[in-house]
Write an enzyme that holds these catalytic residues in place. Structure first.
Site, PDB file in Angstrom:
ATOM      1  N   GLY A 100       0.805  -1.215   0.000  1.00  0.00           N
ATOM      2  CA  GLY A 100       0.000   0.000   0.000  1.00  0.00           C
ATOM      3  C   GLY A 100       0.841   1.270   0.000  1.00  0.00           C
ATOM      4  O   GLY A 100       0.382   2.309  -0.460  1.00  0.00           O
ATOM      5  N   VAL A 157       8.162  -3.479  -2.424  1.00  0.00           N
ATOM      6  CA  VAL A 157       8.989  -4.197  -1.453  1.00  0.00           C
ATOM      7  C   VAL A 157      10.013  -5.036  -2.205  1.00  0.00           C
ATOM      8  O   VAL A 157       9.675  -5.701  -3.182  1.00  0.00           O
ATOM      9  CB  VAL A 157       8.122  -5.133  -0.582  1.00  0.00           C
ATOM     10  CG1 VAL A 157       8.958  -5.777   0.507  1.00  0.00           C
ATOM     11  CG2 VAL A 157       6.966  -4.380   0.030  1.00  0.00           C
ATOM     12  N   ASP A 161      -5.419  -1.667   7.154  1.00  0.00           N
ATOM     13  CA  ASP A 161      -5.278  -2.345   5.866  1.00  0.00           C
ATOM     14  C   ASP A 161      -4.924  -3.809   6.086  1.00  0.00           C
ATOM     15  O   ASP A 161      -4.013  -4.346   5.462  1.00  0.00           O
ATOM     16  CB  ASP A 161      -4.229  -1.645   4.999  1.00  0.00           C
ATOM     17  CG  ASP A 161      -4.356  -2.054   3.524  1.00  0.00           C
ATOM     18  OD1 ASP A 161      -5.389  -2.662   3.170  1.00  0.00           O
ATOM     19  OD2 ASP A 161      -3.431  -1.777   2.754  1.00  0.00           O
TER      20      ASP A 161
END
Ligand SMILES: *[C@@H]1O[C@H](CO)[C@@H](O)[C@H](O)[C@H]1NC(C)=O
Ligand SMILES: *[C@@H]1O[C@H](CO)[C@@H](O)[C@H](O)[C@H]1NC(C)=O
Ligand SMILES: *[C@@H]1O[C@H](CO)[C@@H](O)[C@H](O)[C@H]1NC(C)=O
Ligand SMILES: *[C@@H]1O[C@H](CO)[C@@H](O)[C@H](O)[C@H]1NC(C)=O
Ligand SMILES: *[C@@H]1O[C@H](CO)[C@@H](O)[C@H](O)[C@H]1NC(C)=O
Ligand SMILES: *[C@@H]1O[C@H](CO)[C@@H](O)[C@H](O)[C@H]1NC(C)=O
Ligand SMILES: *[C@@H]1O[C@H](CO)[C@@H](O)[C@H](O)[C@H]1NC(C)=O
Ligand SMILES: *[C@@H]1O[C@H](CO)[C@@H](O)[C@H](O)[C@H]1NC(C)=O
Ligand SMILES: *[C@@H]1O[C@H](CO)[C@@H](O)[C@H](O)[C@H]1NC(C)=O
Length: 815
Positions: free
Chosen positions: A507, A511, A622
């Site tokens: 989000g 990564v 989230d």
């Protein structure tokens, strides 16, 4: 208009009821099945009932506000087969329960003869027999509070009377359908210094620990609060724990469930339900001696068990395979008079069943006494109030120690050579002190040199993973330094952020997998640059996040800042994220039911920690399958926590314009109005549970021609009594586990209810998942009406949900 009729009926009923209620019986009266006693203030009722699915009739006392909250049962072992039971009081003051053949089913065995006995149900829930001629306290002939079942009420004692040898303890019910004595008991153990324990048969299963003046050593959460007052009495006659309510119009009870877990419940008028205030089931460290002797348990650490300083693991092989029960032993044998003591802070005191104590002795006298007796292994204060007082000595192995931020100090006996090795040598026998002064001077020099070296080192090649390793010391690392990595180190580790190293897109940015020079594999989160946050703010937030440490949260290893580039460095999780398993046709077969329930429990505990136990109170916002990472043994770790807080900009308030989150997991009030709370996380958790059980995504899922989403499908199958249909076929044969699976679905549905106030909080969820307690009926889930149904269908709940149009809009927007 609609409301007048029920109101009228209600008034009529309560009138009829009031006119018929009595709170006492005398020998000429009796209570038949169907009749009841009601306490004078109207709080409690005594009568016959059948618990759960049982057909048997029991005589019990319950709250009138919630009649399934039974607090005491008379004939728990001897149910009456039908409604023929009669309660009478004899002329001698004995309360007797008869069945149809006039045979005695149960009797109070009141010991003293009475002139004119009166049986009365008090407003405390206590059923008492008094001699009516005399109203002093001496004429109390019998009381139900002396015969606890599974519930501890305000004013009820838990403990022992040494004169009468009366033992007040709770025993769990066999099951929610059967109030007969189960295998668990909750009591005060009076071997050595009295301590609170829950037992399974005659074995200790969990331990609250000894009373330290403020609370039981293991339950610091018992500390002064606006709801309860506690007292622990310990003298020659008796030892007991008792609690009372500060505000007598609040209802509270402590229930010891059939699973051996206790929960302290408070009645909430607003929701008309019992809310869990605290529970014994917090983490694996609650299991008695989980780490064995001379080891500490810390659920926020991985591995959870560690040997005390000066001790080594007995069977390293088992430790590696996560069986800790063998514990640790001394690296250096004791030499009796020449030993010393090492101070450990912030611990829950070890098992006191082989201990000795003196209330008036000082800590200095205590140390001398312990040193003199070669089998004494540790000492501590008895009472930690003010400067501390009293002396407590342990003999033999030290079992069941856990690390606890609110814990206390203990001094543990070690051979002198071990004390010399210890850099934290604060307390040892007098003879050694000179040596220590010299030693510490050397130590200081050493630390200085080390400091210089590590400073230079850090500057050059940044993080080496050394800074924190040596401080695996009881008490946690309050002021730890979070390593800063330089940009080049990270760029090298990730091959310049190459596409091959990319693990995914979260989000808040991509990564990458990275390998540091020393070979350590890490995950690097490169944050998108638009947060508008200053460097210091960023650093402070990251340090706060780094303090959140829990077995079920991904560990932050460090961070990196360079101009606009901000990065977080996490431990790498080889098994990637949960969605790569549950939604994948072949990989889902790798997750059996045991794995799945383990994962659900872990996520629940991690989230509970974020919501309640950490000092920051984080709302994740989230939570979803791709944010749950799995370590090499399939332990779930929540990732991305705290980021919403850090990068949410204006979103620290409970209402936000910019909604972070993922459609399919967002609660109606959040998706529709931007309102978030811990209950919106609970919603996402519920979605996750249903996804883990069903193996289907909430958002994408279409059920044949019906446009129901996963929540809708789960709900429909539930009300049609077909919930087992929901289960992922990859889990395999489910017959033997169906109760547990159904329970999970049930809890999932409770979490996704439309109204936030109907959803349980995470402490209740953890308890529900781990006990066999009765669960409330779920109401319709949020988004049930999505697209397929006309809005009229969904408006059966009183509060108007977000309109269908709005939801479709937000959903479309998300695609
Ligand atoms: C009444 O008690 C007697 C003796 O305990 C027992 O044999 C009988 O079955 C009981 N009847 C009912 C209806 O419980
Ligand atoms: C209870 O059962 C006994 C025989 O089992 C029967 O005689 C009696 O009438 C029953 N009583 C009621 C109230 O059902
Ligand atoms: C039980 O006792 C009552 C009176 O106490 C009596 O009327 C009834 O006949 C007795 N029933 C039996 C089965 O003995
Ligand atoms: C009363 O005494 C009987 C017989 O000794 C025993 O079985 C029963 O458990 C006792 N009841 C209570 C409440 O202690
Ligand atoms: C006992 O009760 C009577 C009336 O019920 C009352 O007048 C008296 O003061 C009471 N005595 C005590 C010691 O409470
Ligand atoms: C023990 O404590 C209780 C409650 O405070 C008190 O009533 C009792 O008299 C005490 N007994 C002794 C021997 O001090
Ligand atoms: C006691 O609790 C009731 C119900 O929760 C509340 O209305 C009342 O204000 C409380 N009283 C005090 C003194 O706190
Ligand atoms: C406790 O310690 C005090 C002071 O050291 C001593 O006078 C007393 O006798 C001790 N009591 C016991 C029971 O040993
Ligand atoms: C040490 O303490 C234990 C337990 O209290 C006792 O049995 C033993 O006699 C003591 N030994 C000495 C030498 O005082």
């Amino acid at each position: 208009m609609l409301e007048t009729k029920p109101l009228f009926v209600f008034c009529l009923l309560s009138f009829l009821r009031l006119s018929a209620t009595i709170d006492t019986i005398i020998p000429s009266h009796s209570i038949r099945d169907g009749e009841t006693l009601v306490s004078a203030g109207g709080t409690f009722e005594l009568g016959f009932f059948s618990p759960g699915n049982s057909k048997g009739r029991y005589l019990g006392i319950w709250y009138r506000i919630s009649t399934d909250a039974v607090v005491w049962v008379a004939n728990r072992e001897t149910p009456i087969a039908n409604r023929s039971g009669v309660l009478k009081v004899t002329n001698e003051g004995d309360i007797v329960l008869f069945n149809n053949t006039n045979s005695t089913v149960w009797s109070s065995n009141t010991s003293r003869a009475a002139a004119s006995p009166v049986v009365k149900l008090l407003d405390s829930g206590n059923l008492v027999v008094k001699d009516g001629n005399d109203n002093g306290s001496k004429n109390l002939l019998w009381q139900s509070f002396d015969y606890p079942c599974d519930t501890l009420m305000p004013g009820m004692k838990l403990g022992k009377n040494f004169v009468t040898s009366r033992d007040w303890f709770l025993t769990s019910w066999k099951s929610t359908d059967d109030p007969a004595k189960g295998e668990f008991s909750l009591r005060i153990d009076t071997h050595g210094l009295p301590q609170q324990v829950s037992m399974k048969g005659d074995k200790i299963k969990a331990r609250g620990g000894p009373w330290n003046g403020l609370s039981f050593s293991g339950y610091p959460r018992l500390r002064p609060n606006p709801v309860f007052k506690y007292e622990f009495v310990m003298n020659k006659t008796e030892v007991y724990y008792v609690y009372t309510l500060v505000n007598s119009s609040v209802f509270s009870r402590l229930v010891f469930y059939p699973s051996g877990v206790w929960g302290r419940l408070i009645w909430r008028d607003q929701t008309h339900s019992w809310e869990i205030y605290s529970t014994s089931q917090v983490d694996q460290c609650e299991n008695y001696a989980y780490c064995g002797a001379y080891a500490t348990c810390n659920a926020n650490r991985s591995p959870v068990c560690a040997c005390l300083q000066g001790f080594v693991s007995k069977s390293p092989k088992n430790w590696n395979s996560v069986d800790w029960s063998d514990g640790c032993f001394r690296r250096t044998p004791l030499e009796c008079n020449r030993d010393g003591f090492l101070k450990f802070t912030n611990v829950k005191l070890p098992d006191t069943s082989s201990s000795w104590f003196n209330i008036t002795m000082s800590l200095e006298e205590c140390e001398k006494l312990c040193l003199k007796n070669c089998s004494c292994t540790a000492y501590s204060n008895l009472d930690i109030r003010e400067k501390g007082s009293g002396c407590l000595l342990w003999f033999g192995n030290l079992n069941d120690i856990r690390v606890d931020q609110d814990g206390q100090d203990i001094y543990i006996r070690l051979a002198n050579s071990e004390l010399d090795n210890s850099e934290k040598n604060r307390h040892s026998s007098k003879i050694k002190q000179v040596r220590i002064i010299v030693g510490s001077a050397l130590l200081v020099m050493g630390i200085l040199i080390l400091g210089v070296i590590s400073y230079v080192w850090k500057k050059k090649i940044s993080f080496k993973g050394i800074t924190r390793k040596n401080y695996n010391y009881v008490g946690g690392n309050e002021n730890m330094e979070l390593p800063v990595f330089d940009f080049m180190t990270i760029a090298n580790a990730t091959c310049n952020f190459s596409g091959n190293n990319k693990l995914g897109e979260g989000g808040f940015g991509p990564v990458y997998k990275g390998t540091l020079q020393e070979g350590q594999v890490v995950a690097v989160k490169r944050l998108s640059t638009n947060s508008g946050q200053g460097m210091n703010e960023f650093k402070n937030e990251v340090l706060l996040i780094a303090k959140l440490q829990h077995r079920n949260l991904v560990k932050l290893l460090g961070y990196s800042v360079q101009e606009n580039e901000k990065m977080l460095i996490y431990e790498y999780m080889p098994n990637k994220s949960l969605d790569s398993f549950i939604f994948d046709h072949s990989r889902s077969k790798l997750l059996n039911w045991h794995n799945r329930i383990h994962i659900i429990g872990g996520i629940a505990r991690g989230l509970l920690y974020l919501h309640q136990d950490s000092r920051l109170r984080i709302i994740h916002r989230d939570l979803k399958a791709s944010n749950i990472l799995l370590d090499d043994t399939m332990n779930p770790k929540i990732s991305d926590f705290g980021l919403a807080r850090t990068f949410g900009g204006d979103q620290t308030e409970a209402k936000t314009k910019r909604i972070v989150g993922t459609h399919g997991y967002m609660s109606p009030e959040y998706a529709g109005y931007g309102q978030f709370s811990i209950k919106s996380d609970v919603f996402s958790f519920g979605v996750l549970v249903l996804e883990i059980v069903s193996g289907k995504r909430n958002r994408e899922f279409c059920h044949f021609d019906d446009h129901l989403n996963l929540l809708g499908l789960a709900w429909r199958l539930w009300i049609e009594d077909q919930a087992m249909e929901l289960i992922d076929k990859s889990i395999g044969d489910m017959f033997t586990l169906s109760d547990q699976v159904l329970r999970c679905i049930h809890v999932g549905l409770l979490c996704v209810q439309q109204r936030p106030e109907d959803r349980p909080d995470m402490s209740s969820v953890v308890l529900m998942l781990s006990s066999e307690s009765l669960l409330p009926k779920p109401r319709q889930p949020g988004f049930y009406s999505e697209k397929a149904r006309p809005i009229a269908d969904s408006s059966s709940t009183k509060h108007e949900p977000v309109s269908t149009n709005e939801i479709s809009m937000t959903l479309l927007e998300g695609r």
